[in-house]
Write an enzyme that holds these catalytic residues in place. Structure first.
Site, PDB file in Angstrom:
ATOM      1  N   HIS A 142       6.567  54.417   0.171  1.00 53.90           N
ATOM      2  CA  HIS A 142       5.355  53.948  -0.503  1.00 53.90           C
ATOM      3  C   HIS A 142       5.486  52.516  -0.998  1.00 53.90           C
ATOM      4  O   HIS A 142       4.492  51.821  -1.144  1.00 53.90           O
ATOM      5  CB  HIS A 142       4.966  54.908  -1.630  1.00 53.90           C
ATOM      6  N   GLU A 173      -2.391  66.088   7.433  1.00 51.33           N
ATOM      7  CA  GLU A 173      -1.069  65.449   7.430  1.00 51.33           C
ATOM      8  C   GLU A 173       0.059  66.464   7.559  1.00 51.33           C
ATOM      9  O   GLU A 173       1.225  66.137   7.354  1.00 51.33           O
ATOM     10  CB  GLU A 173      -0.895  64.561   6.201  1.00 51.33           C
ATOM     11  N   ASP A 179       2.785  61.214   6.776  1.00 54.38           N
ATOM     12  CA  ASP A 179       3.379  62.532   6.562  1.00 54.38           C
ATOM     13  C   ASP A 179       3.334  63.371   7.837  1.00 54.38           C
ATOM     14  O   ASP A 179       4.253  64.128   8.115  1.00 54.38           O
ATOM     15  CB  ASP A 179       2.667  63.264   5.411  1.00 54.38           C
ATOM     16  N   CYS A 186      -6.010  57.465   8.060  1.00 53.64           N
ATOM     17  CA  CYS A 186      -5.709  56.597   6.915  1.00 53.64           C
ATOM     18  C   CYS A 186      -4.223  56.354   6.757  1.00 53.64           C
ATOM     19  O   CYS A 186      -3.793  55.667   5.851  1.00 53.64           O
ATOM     20  CB  CYS A 186      -6.308  57.156   5.627  1.00 53.64           C
TER      21      CYS A 186
HETATM   22  C1  PEP Z   1      -0.132  59.736   4.985  1.00 53.11           C
HETATM   23  O1  PEP Z   1       0.675  60.635   4.750  1.00 53.11           O
HETATM   24  O2  PEP Z   1      -0.299  59.245   6.115  1.00 53.11           O
HETATM   25  C2  PEP Z   1      -0.945  59.183   3.892  1.00 53.11           C
HETATM   26  C3  PEP Z   1      -1.932  58.346   4.125  1.00 53.11           C
HETATM   27  O3  PEP Z   1      -0.619  59.540   2.624  1.00 53.11           O
HETATM   28  P1  PEP Z   1       0.649  58.941   1.830  1.00 53.11           P
HETATM   29  O4  PEP Z   1       1.221  57.831   2.670  1.00 53.11           O
HETATM   30  O5  PEP Z   1       0.142  58.460   0.525  1.00 53.11           O
HETATM   31  O6  PEP Z   1       1.532  60.118   1.719  1.00 53.11           O
HETATM   32 MG    MG Z   2       0.593  61.673   2.864  1.00 48.58          MG
END
Ligand code: PEP
Ligand code: MG
Length: 539
Positions: free
Chosen positions: A188, A429, A453, A500
């Site tokens: 992240h 995901e 994910d 996303c």
């Molecule tokens: C993902 O898992 O692709 C996602 C957009 O959520 P995060 O990266 O916040 O886990």
């Molecule tokens: Mg995610």
């Protein structure tokens, strides 16, 4: 001049001074001493030093974020003067005849445990503050110095690693680039760097002890180079490249206001991913058609207690108002795994990515979930808000969410608080959600594929583990087939599907996604105009 190599997670080039953030890896040892008085005097001196550091932090915070947010440093100063705390340190030194560092660390542990076990939520939250001041004292005692991030001018932040909560607390305007020794490209922190438009290198094999704040350096996110003390000649080259990049950016800006449409007339939505309302500037600057992912959990990080309903309501309301009728998809709390908030006291887990996170926390602790839902529904009347639920694996979870949502709506009705029914979608995901996407599509309003994910769970590759970066292949056929399947199942049920996850911003796949029928790509704001260019040049 020293040239080091790392892996780039966001392309960009900068020249500036570095600020070195050394982590507190000092291990406190218990050492017998002959002269306890001397240790007590050392503690007094360390308290004075700590007070002075806290004053600097307080003054700076007042200027930058206002008195209310700065007050935390005043609280820390008061704690350092607390009689019980200081007496406990002295007692340990004199009765056990031990060193000051050990006495401070033990007192910190005891007091923070005591606070953590209290019933009052405010007192509970003070446990983290006690830990913080005790760590500061130990650092000053041991000569490990001040660990505060002092970015009085925009600087290149060099650290061992950065956690999402550390990253989120930083003043983005003061960071030219991130350089870390560790970290994986799908963490992240890397995502935040991309979102903030900040060049970032990870995996740079540099010895932090050999660096000092103020050294000059260049970061090249195109080549992955981190150059310390560059020569005049190199500095000139870097400056020339910075100018070229600015020119390219200006060219992209000519695409502002244009449609995301292929030559043959196929349109696609390009939305932005954000972590907080403070990112709205990047969204508007880059002409996003909406917000496809507001990672609401960042509101919960870097603080000592849960954000209340009013605070959340204000944030969501501001987001939808700023977007003036454009879609704003707010994802409910996705905390756990690498996004930890100490005050939630989540137990250490063997496999946190497969553990107690996201919707699993919300469904088992509905009192936390309901506060967020109330804030979201209250904000719904101020614009075009949609809600999205993360980490879904089953139809039953959706049913449970629905029950809680109904309770919240009923409560709002009883309180005569206005709200609107909004679009409610889910993140796809987990491989489970992909495989039952036909059933899920019947009961939700939209899908947004979280490829970060989804890749982690499909390829069984921990996205946080930097050693696995060479194996992490987001272009894996399995992932692309899954995306195709999800889009088809959404369309069969008359619903839309977007992406996303970070893969949505991969220019090598834009054409493939458009051909698959993906309806929306939600990406870092800085990628919107680049993708628009690709789409407009496509047949
Ligand atoms: C993902 O898992 O692709 C996602 C957009 O959520 P995060 O990266 O916040 O886990
Ligand atoms: Mg995610």
């Amino acid at each position: 001049m020293q040239c080091l190599k790392g892996k780039s997670v966001y392309k960009g080039i900068v020249l500036g001074k570095i600020s070195v953030l050394k982590k507190d890896d000092y291990i406190v040892k218990r050492i017998k001493v002959d002269d306890p008085e001397k240790e007590i005097a050392r503690v007094k001196k360390a308290v004075e030093e700590s007070q002075a550091q806290l004053q600097v932090l307080y003054d700076k915070a007042v200027k930058e974020v206002g008195e209310a947010s700065a007050a935390i440093f005043e609280v820390h100063q008061m704690m350092l003067e607390d009689d019980d705390y200081n007496e406990s340190i002295e007692n340990i030194i004199t009765t056990q005849q031990v060193n000051a560092e050990y006495a401070v660390a033990s007192t910190g542990d005891n007091f923070s445990e005591m606070f953590a076990s209290m019933d009052d939520d405010y007192m509970k939250a003070r446990a983290a503050d006690i830990k913080d001041i005790s760590n500061r004292l130990v650092r000053n005692l041991s000569g490990h110095g001040n660990n505060d991030i002092d970015l009085s001018e925009p600087m290149i932040l060099v650290a061992d690693d950065l956690s999402p909560s550390e990253t989120v607390q930083m003043d983005k305007k003061k960071i030219l680039a991130f350089v870390t020794v560790h970290g994986s490209s799908n963490s992240h922190t890397a995502i935040l760097a991309r979102m903030m438009n900040i060049p970032a290198l990870i995996g740079v094999d540099v010895n932090l002890d050999e660096l000092h704040t103020g050294m000059e350096a260049a970061v090249n996110g195109f080549t992955g180079e981190f150059v310390l003390e560059p020569t005049e000649e190199l500095k000139q080259k870097v400056e020339q490249r910075i100018t070229e990049e600015k020119e390219k950016q200006a060219l992209l800006l000519t695409l502002k206001g244009k449609e995301n449409i292929t030559k043959s007339g196929k349109k696609i939505h390009l939305y932005a991913n954000i972590g907080s309302v403070a990112d709205m500037g990047y969204v508007l600057e880059n002409d996003a058609g909406g917000i496809g992912l507001f990672r609401s959990e960042f509101l919960y990080l870097g603080r000592n207690e849960l954000p209340g309903e009013e605070e959340q309501f204000q944030a969501y309301k501001q987001a939808v108002q700023n977007m003036a009728g454009k879609k704003v998809i707010i994802r409910t709390l996705d905390i756990g795994a690498d996004k930890q908030a100490d005050y939630l006291r989540l137990a250490e887990e063997e496999n946190p990515a497969l553990g107690y996170r996201a919707i699993r926390i919300c469904l088992t602790q509905p009192e936390i979930f309901k506060v967020q839902l109330r804030a979201l529904f209250r904000a719904s009347v101020y614009g075009n808000l949609s809600i999205m639920y993360p980490m879904i694996t089953s139809v039953e979870e959706i049913k449970k969410i629905r029950e809680i949502v109904e309770e919240v709506k009923q409560e709002l009705k009883n309180d005569e608080i206005p709200y609107k029914d909004v679009e409610e979608g889910i993140m796809i995901e987990t491989p489970a959600a992909v495989m039952i996407s036909d059933e899920l599509a019947e009961i939700v309003d939209f899908f947004s594929i979280g490829t970060n994910d989804l890749t982690q769970y499909t390829l069984a590759i921990d996205r946080q583990n930097e050693k696995l970066d060479p194996f992490y292949n987001p272009h894996h056929k399995a992932i692309l087939k899954m995306i195709q399947m999800v889009v088809e199942n959404a369309h069969k049920a008359g619903k839309w599907a977007g992406i996303c996850g970070e893969l949505g911003a991969d220019p090598e796949l834009t054409e493939a996604f458009v051909k698959m029928g993906v309806d929306e790509l939600s990406v870092a704001p800085s990628m919107i105009l680049k993708l628009r260019k690709i789409i407009r040049e496509m047949e």
